[in-house]
Structure formats: C-alpha cells, structure tokens
Scaffold this motif. Sequence first.
Motif, PDB file in Angstrom:
ATOM      1  N   SER A  67       9.123   7.197  -5.511  1.00 42.76           N
ATOM      2  CA  SER A  67       9.207   5.795  -5.074  1.00 42.76           C
ATOM      3  C   SER A  67       7.843   5.246  -4.688  1.00 42.76           C
ATOM      4  O   SER A  67       7.557   4.060  -4.890  1.00 42.76           O
ATOM      5  N   LEU A  68       6.982   6.104  -4.146  1.00 41.50           N
ATOM      6  CA  LEU A  68       5.653   5.639  -3.760  1.00 41.50           C
ATOM      7  C   LEU A  68       4.764   5.346  -4.970  1.00 41.50           C
ATOM      8  O   LEU A  68       3.716   4.715  -4.836  1.00 41.50           O
ATOM      9  N   LEU A  69       5.176   5.816  -6.152  1.00 41.67           N
ATOM     10  CA  LEU A  69       4.447   5.467  -7.369  1.00 41.67           C
ATOM     11  C   LEU A  69       4.631   4.000  -7.725  1.00 41.67           C
ATOM     12  O   LEU A  69       3.819   3.427  -8.457  1.00 41.67           O
ATOM     13  N   GLU A  70       5.717   3.398  -7.242  1.00 45.28           N
ATOM     14  CA  GLU A  70       6.099   2.064  -7.695  1.00 45.28           C
ATOM     15  C   GLU A  70       5.951   1.015  -6.596  1.00 45.28           C
ATOM     16  O   GLU A  70       6.659   0.017  -6.571  1.00 45.28           O
ATOM     17  N   LEU A  71       5.026   1.241  -5.676  1.00 40.75           N
ATOM     18  CA  LEU A  71       4.813   0.288  -4.585  1.00 40.75           C
ATOM     19  C   LEU A  71       4.313  -1.053  -5.120  1.00 40.75           C
ATOM     20  O   LEU A  71       3.477  -1.108  -6.027  1.00 40.75           O
ATOM     21  N   ARG A  72       4.829  -2.118  -4.542  1.00 41.19           N
ATOM     22  CA  ARG A  72       4.346  -3.470  -4.867  1.00 41.19           C
ATOM     23  C   ARG A  72       4.341  -4.299  -3.584  1.00 41.19           C
ATOM     24  O   ARG A  72       5.357  -4.423  -2.908  1.00 41.19           O
ATOM     25  N   PHE A  73       3.192  -4.818  -3.247  1.00 43.03           N
ATOM     26  CA  PHE A  73       3.034  -5.561  -1.991  1.00 43.03           C
ATOM     27  C   PHE A  73       3.798  -6.881  -2.047  1.00 43.03           C
ATOM     28  O   PHE A  73       3.732  -7.615  -3.034  1.00 43.03           O
ATOM     29  N   LEU A  74       4.527  -7.180  -0.961  1.00 42.03           N
ATOM     30  CA  LEU A  74       5.261  -8.439  -0.860  1.00 42.03           C
ATOM     31  C   LEU A  74       4.664  -9.367   0.186  1.00 42.03           C
ATOM     32  O   LEU A  74       4.280 -10.497  -0.107  1.00 42.03           O
ATOM     33  N   ARG A  75       4.606  -8.909   1.442  1.00 38.59           N
ATOM     34  CA  ARG A  75       4.159  -9.773   2.538  1.00 38.59           C
ATOM     35  C   ARG A  75       3.668  -8.921   3.690  1.00 38.59           C
ATOM     36  O   ARG A  75       4.023  -7.760   3.807  1.00 38.59           O
ATOM     37  N   GLY A  76       2.850  -9.537   4.564  1.00 40.82           N
ATOM     38  CA  GLY A  76       2.398  -8.849   5.762  1.00 40.82           C
ATOM     39  C   GLY A  76       0.946  -8.441   5.674  1.00 40.82           C
ATOM     40  O   GLY A  76       0.105  -9.138   5.082  1.00 40.82           O
ATOM     41  N   ASP A  77       0.644  -7.254   6.220  1.00 38.35           N
ATOM     42  CA  ASP A  77      -0.720  -6.756   6.301  1.00 38.35           C
ATOM     43  C   ASP A  77      -1.075  -6.007   5.017  1.00 38.35           C
ATOM     44  O   ASP A  77      -0.618  -4.884   4.786  1.00 38.35           O
ATOM     45  N   GLU A  78      -1.915  -6.613   4.201  1.00 39.97           N
ATOM     46  CA  GLU A  78      -2.233  -6.021   2.904  1.00 39.97           C
ATOM     47  C   GLU A  78      -3.159  -4.814   3.040  1.00 39.97           C
ATOM     48  O   GLU A  78      -3.141  -3.915   2.188  1.00 39.97           O
ATOM     49  N   GLU A  79      -3.981  -4.777   4.104  1.00 41.24           N
ATOM     50  CA  GLU A  79      -4.852  -3.617   4.310  1.00 41.24           C
ATOM     51  C   GLU A  79      -4.031  -2.355   4.567  1.00 41.24           C
ATOM     52  O   GLU A  79      -4.396  -1.259   4.131  1.00 41.24           O
ATOM     53  N   LEU A  80      -2.931  -2.485   5.265  1.00 48.28           N
ATOM     54  CA  LEU A  80      -2.048  -1.352   5.526  1.00 48.28           C
ATOM     55  C   LEU A  80      -1.459  -0.826   4.216  1.00 48.28           C
ATOM     56  O   LEU A  80      -1.381   0.391   3.995  1.00 48.28           O
ATOM     57  N   PHE A  81      -1.075  -1.728   3.348  1.00 46.15           N
ATOM     58  CA  PHE A  81      -0.560  -1.353   2.025  1.00 46.15           C
ATOM     59  C   PHE A  81      -1.640  -0.629   1.216  1.00 46.15           C
ATOM     60  O   PHE A  81      -1.382   0.401   0.580  1.00 46.15           O
ATOM     61  N   GLY A  82      -2.867  -1.150   1.234  1.00 45.50           N
ATOM     62  CA  GLY A  82      -3.967  -0.515   0.511  1.00 45.50           C
ATOM     63  C   GLY A  82      -4.273   0.879   1.025  1.00 45.50           C
ATOM     64  O   GLY A  82      -4.604   1.778   0.249  1.00 45.50           O
ATOM     65  N   GLU A  83      -4.160   1.080   2.347  1.00 40.10           N
ATOM     66  CA  GLU A  83      -4.403   2.407   2.927  1.00 40.10           C
ATOM     67  C   GLU A  83      -3.388   3.422   2.412  1.00 40.10           C
ATOM     68  O   GLU A  83      -3.741   4.561   2.077  1.00 40.10           O
ATOM     69  N   LEU A  84      -2.126   3.013   2.327  1.00 38.77           N
ATOM     70  CA  LEU A  84      -1.101   3.932   1.833  1.00 38.77           C
ATOM     71  C   LEU A  84      -1.365   4.305   0.382  1.00 38.77           C
ATOM     72  O   LEU A  84      -1.275   5.483   0.009  1.00 38.77           O
ATOM     73  N   LYS A  85      -1.710   3.347  -0.455  1.00 40.78           N
ATOM     74  CA  LYS A  85      -1.962   3.641  -1.863  1.00 40.78           C
ATOM     75  C   LYS A  85      -3.159   4.575  -2.020  1.00 40.78           C
ATOM     76  O   LYS A  85      -3.127   5.521  -2.816  1.00 40.78           O
ATOM     77  N   ARG A  86      -4.206   4.307  -1.260  1.00 39.73           N
ATOM     78  CA  ARG A  86      -5.413   5.125  -1.377  1.00 39.73           C
ATOM     79  C   ARG A  86      -5.146   6.565  -0.932  1.00 39.73           C
ATOM     80  O   ARG A  86      -5.537   7.524  -1.614  1.00 39.73           O
ATOM     81  N   ARG A  87      -4.482   6.727   0.190  1.00 38.47           N
ATOM     82  CA  ARG A  87      -4.227   8.075   0.702  1.00 38.47           C
ATOM     83  C   ARG A  87      -3.211   8.824  -0.169  1.00 38.47           C
ATOM     84  O   ARG A  87      -3.280  10.050  -0.287  1.00 38.47           O
ATOM     85  N   PHE A  88      -2.285   8.089  -0.774  1.00 37.65           N
ATOM     86  CA  PHE A  88      -1.331   8.748  -1.669  1.00 37.65           C
ATOM     87  C   PHE A  88      -2.061   9.350  -2.871  1.00 37.65           C
ATOM     88  O   PHE A  88      -1.784  10.485  -3.274  1.00 37.65           O
ATOM     89  N   ASP A  89      -2.985   8.611  -3.446  1.00 34.33           N
ATOM     90  CA  ASP A  89      -3.743   9.123  -4.587  1.00 34.33           C
ATOM     91  C   ASP A  89      -4.577  10.339  -4.208  1.00 34.33           C
ATOM     92  O   ASP A  89      -4.652  11.314  -4.972  1.00 34.33           O
ATOM     93  N   LEU A  90      -5.197  10.294  -3.033  1.00 30.42           N
ATOM     94  CA  LEU A  90      -6.102  11.365  -2.626  1.00 30.42           C
ATOM     95  C   LEU A  90      -5.365  12.598  -2.108  1.00 30.42           C
ATOM     96  O   LEU A  90      -5.730  13.734  -2.428  1.00 30.42           O
TER      97      LEU A  90
END
Length: 714
Positions: A171-194
């Motif tokens: 499910s984390l492969l298919e994340l798509r940002f909707l609303r709120g704090d976009e930096e928090l969303f970016g942190e999750l994507k970056r850490r998931f890849d690493l």
Amino acid sequence: MGAIARQREIIDGLRAELSAAVRAEGSGTGRVLLVAILRKALAAGRAEIRRRFEAGGTAAAVMREQCFLMDQLIHALFDVVIGELYPLANPTAGEKLALVAVGGYGRGELAPCSDIDLLFLLPYKRTPHTEQVVEALLYVLWDLGLKIGHAVRSVEDCLRHAKSDLTVRTSLLELRFLRGDEELFGELKRRFDLEIARGTAAQFIEAKLAERDERHRREGDSRYKLEPNVKEGKGGLRDLHTLFWLAKYIYRIDDVAKLVDLGVLSPEESHRFARAQDFLWTVRCHLHYLTGRAEERLTFDLQTEIGRRMGYTDHAGSRGVERFMKHYFLIAKDVGDLTRIFCAILEADQRRRRRLPWVRWGIGRRGLDGFVLDGERLTIPAEDFFAKDPVALIRLLHIAQRTGLDIHPRALRRVGQSLRLVDAKLRDDPEANRLFLDILTSPRDPESALRRMNEAGVLGRFIPDFGRVVAQMQYDMYHHYTVDEHTLFAIGILHKIESGQLKDEAPLSSSLIGTIASRRALYVAVLLHDIAKGRGGDHSVLGEKIALRLGPRFGLSAGDRDRRVAGALAPADEQHRLQTRHLRPAHDRRFCRAGAVAGTAEAVADPDLGQHPRGRAASLERVESRVVARPLRTRDRGHVRRAQRRAAGCAGRRGPGGGARKAAGFQRERIRRLCQGGLSVLLAVLRRRDPRPACAADARGVSHRGAAGRREAG
C-alpha cells in the motif's frame, strides 16, 4: 492521473458553499447541513460520470473521473474541518497532519463502487486536535455512505508495519498526497525508499508471487471458470496490479509503459497490457453500475446484459454472450502470459540460484537435443533457434516433461513470438506429431504439459480445431470451465485413473484401464471428445469427422492396431447423444422421470460391460448418477425405483441408488460417479473384439458431464 474533461460538470464551487453553511449554522448544526451539501454534490457527480460512460465513454475515464470527484470532496471537507470546525492558529510540530490516498484510490483507479482507502499520517503520536480532525472527517464520509478503509499512523508506525506486513508495504507503494502537510508526506516516501525498498527486491518478489499463488488457489486456480472474479481471479485485474507493484518496487516507475524503455517488456507486450487492463476495467464498471455495489464476480445472470452493453450481438450459430465470454477468457490468457513471463524474468534476474556441478553436468550433458540449462531452467542457446528448427517448439515441451525441468521465461517468451512457425508444414511433420503424441500419452503428468503448451499458444496452433475451442464457453449449467480447460482436466483424470491414484474413487474404471487394446487411442479420444463444440451443429457428429482427419496425422494409420481400435469409439458418440436426449429434459423439468432413467439405462448398456461382475447394474449406476437429482414428490419415488430395477434386470431387488438424492447434499458423490461412469463406458467399448474398421477417435463415452466433472466441481 490523466486530464479530466469538463470538470465543472462533475463538481463545482463546493468549498465556498461548505464554508458558508458552517459559518451560518455553527459547528453543531453545520455538520448536518455539510453532509447534505456533500451528498447532493456526490450524487450529481456520480450521475454525470455514469451518463458519460453509458454514452460511449471509456472505463479509464470513469476511473479518473471517480478519483477526481472524491479528491474534490475530500479537499473541500478537509479545508472546512481544519479551517472552520477545528481551526488552529499556530500548530506545533506534533499537530501536523497529512491526508494520503492509498490502494486503488492512490493509484488513481477508482471503480464506481470501490472502497476509499485513506492514510492519516502523523509526525509522532496522536494529539487531541488530530483526533478531533480525524473523527470529524470520518464521520462525515461515513454519513455519505462511502466505504472507507483508513489507518491513523505516524511515519515510524508506517515503516515498522511495512517491514513485517506485505500488505502495508504494498500500500505504501501507491501513496498519493491529498491534503495537509506535504513535507510529512515527502518524509515518508523518502524513508520508505531508503529503509524498506532498497536491497529487498528479491524478498518482495518472492512474497508477492507466493501471495498471488495463494489467491489463485482460493479462486479455483483456473482463469477459465465460467463465472470468473474480474478482480481477484486468475487472469484478472489483481494479476495486472501485481505486475505494476513489482515494476514500481524494483524500477521505481509509475507507469508500466516505461518498462518498454527499460527493455523489460516489448512494445507489443505493453500494448497487450493496456488492452487487457481497459477491457477488464470496462467489465468491472458495468458490473458495479448494474448491481449498484462493489460486485466483482461475473455471474451468469449478468453476462448476457454486460455482453450486450459492450456490443456483442448474436450471430448465426453464435450467441453474443458466448462471444463476449470467449473474449474475456482470451484477455485473461493474455494477462496470464504477461504476468507469468514478467514475474519469472524478475525472479530469475533477482535470484540466480547456483546449481550443483553434478546436476549441471549430469542432466545438462545427457540428451537435451540442443537445449541448454540456465540455472534450474531449460532454455534455448540462441534467439533464432526456433527459426532454424521449428520442430524444437514441440521438442522443448517434450524435454521439459521428460526431465521434469522448468522452462526459462525467456524461452517461453521466444515461443510466443515464434508461433507463426507453427504452420501446415510443421503440423504434417511426422517427428512433431510423434513428440506431441508422446506428450499426450506420457506417464509424467500429461495434463500439466498440455496446459503449459496451451498457455504458450502452441497447442491451438498445432491443432487448429483445438484452437477454436480455446476459451470457448459452454453456456449451460453442466459446465464450470471453458472447453479447453475442461478437456485438459479430463486428460488429467484419465492419467490419474491409469496411474492408480483414483482406485478408491473410481474402482471400476481403475480395474478396466489395464485391459484396453490401445491407450494411445484412448488419450487421443479424450483430447478430441469436445473438439467440435461451438460450431452450431451436433458436436458429436462433427467431432467424429475431425477425429477421422486427425487420427492418421497423429500416427493412427489404417493398418495400425490403434487406428482399428479407435474405430470402436463411434458407438460412444451415439451413446452420448442418447444420454443427452434423455437426461437434459429430466433436468430442465426439475424432476427425474422414470422413463428417462429406464431409457438411458438401455441406451448405454453394453455386451462386454454386461459380462463384468457388476454387470448391467453398474451401467444403471452410471445412469442414475447422470440424472441431476432434484427433490421428488412422494408418489414419484416408487415409479423411479421400479423403473431402475426393470432396467437393471434385477426385479425384486432394490435399485443401487434408492431414489434421487438432493443435489446440495450429494453433489460430490454425484460428480465422483460421473467420472467413474463416463470412462467405464469408453473403456468397455475399447475392449470390444470386433471394432469397426473406420477410425472415429472422438470418444464421446467420456461424457462432458463425466471425466472432467470431478475437477470442475473442485
């Protein structure tokens, strides 16, 4: 997500209307009015999307427009909840919140009645403010009647669950940002890849393939079920999703078409993927709209209407619904080809297992007829190998069956790309036909070898008459699979009877199998027993003509014992036609007629079978098992029992069945007897001492409600 045409016709000006309603009514009453406004906008948007689809729009447009509609609703609702209901002038770092779409909603593929999967992403643990916001959002969405799948997790929680739970990781492969704090969303994507994806591709591939296999087992492990599951079934949308997930996890891409640039898929394979996806999306949209719910199973009562809506009309000798379902099964076969080749290539590239030297030198050097080993798999030495020797297309499958080796996916891909080489010259080649007959009659599981041959497309090209029944639906209540799958199941059951695996379930057939004059003729007969289905005439009569033509080609020559024994199969056709004439009316009227039982018992009686210790009673047992049992009225039971005893020649004794049984409680026992009875008739005919001189290898004694029945019911 692609462009949305005429967006304002779907939804327009919702944010200002919601804010005005909340300010005018206050936070208490405002929620009721808020739900009313959203419900009206949701209904209008859905109606517009459906109108476009039924006016000739595409299913891909429906998926995009449904996502767009939900995005706009959720955006407006989130803004009102954060800005009007629970405003926070100066939020702390712990009070940040990001609303993220996951699952199909995250991919941008939202069917009309699909669930909405949301992730409420937090920086740390929950705070009272975030709990209020999450609760308000969910209550409104639930009041709208939406099916919401949700999780409230911090970034650390998401990563921890992803390490141990394959579903969360996917499910984390298919994340798509909707609303709120976009930096928090970016942190999750970056850490998931690493921290999760890097260096774990082999593990992910193995887990997803195991998950896919388990899902296939739950759905019957066949893509040719007559009431398929469009989403979860074999050859359905979930198999395409698996391909997408693997590609995204390994190559970090968002579009399967990019695999062409990477050299993983060819342009033609990418086109097949897109075509299959569009077709399955269209069927799924029709399913949802027709039923008004998230229905994924394409049942008989829906197939006719969906086929009509998709433009499949009745033609001479062909019903529209049968043509629609044949197209569906061919698409499912394409999906199977793509996912099998793609997944196997990834698996082979990610996990190259080293073979022990003695294994490589033992098998690799011992008679592989020009083929080579790559790891544990049989493959071709060069890309033009089949072009130089077309018979190798058949030989590859023959060697794989003989040695028990798997075939490398790259070799299977080359087989699919070389099907044009299976022409009239190859069909008439004696060596190719000898190899094929060896595959068909091999003691090493001919069903699996023939299924692999069919999946690769070789079987339908090598025997064009069989190719006509590939994915051919039998639109009645007697079959659960397509004609080709039904035939392969029948061959598998015959092999199990011959090898003694069904002694307890089919004792009579198991005792007779060793006395037949020609096992080659028997296997050819089972292969051809439904070869003429879907041609608009009596398939038994048409099949006999096909068998007469194919028999000499397979090597059953006029002077060969096999040819003369195969000539005895013609009476089995007549028996099958008599059974069909007697039994189907009995089924259709929902009551077993005494005349149907008695008449069919006489029709299938056989002189040789009468000399068996069980005699004509065994024939009667088969007859009774073929009558689909329905509840009988009390006054009918005595008539049926007396007719059974008269037909068996054993007046004064109880009939073997003791009357009809209710179908629900005795379905498995009925199917078991069908398998035993159908093959018993065929085997008895093959044992005759004075067979007819003509070759009629269409063994109709193996009833289409017989040999394959047990596997079909499974």
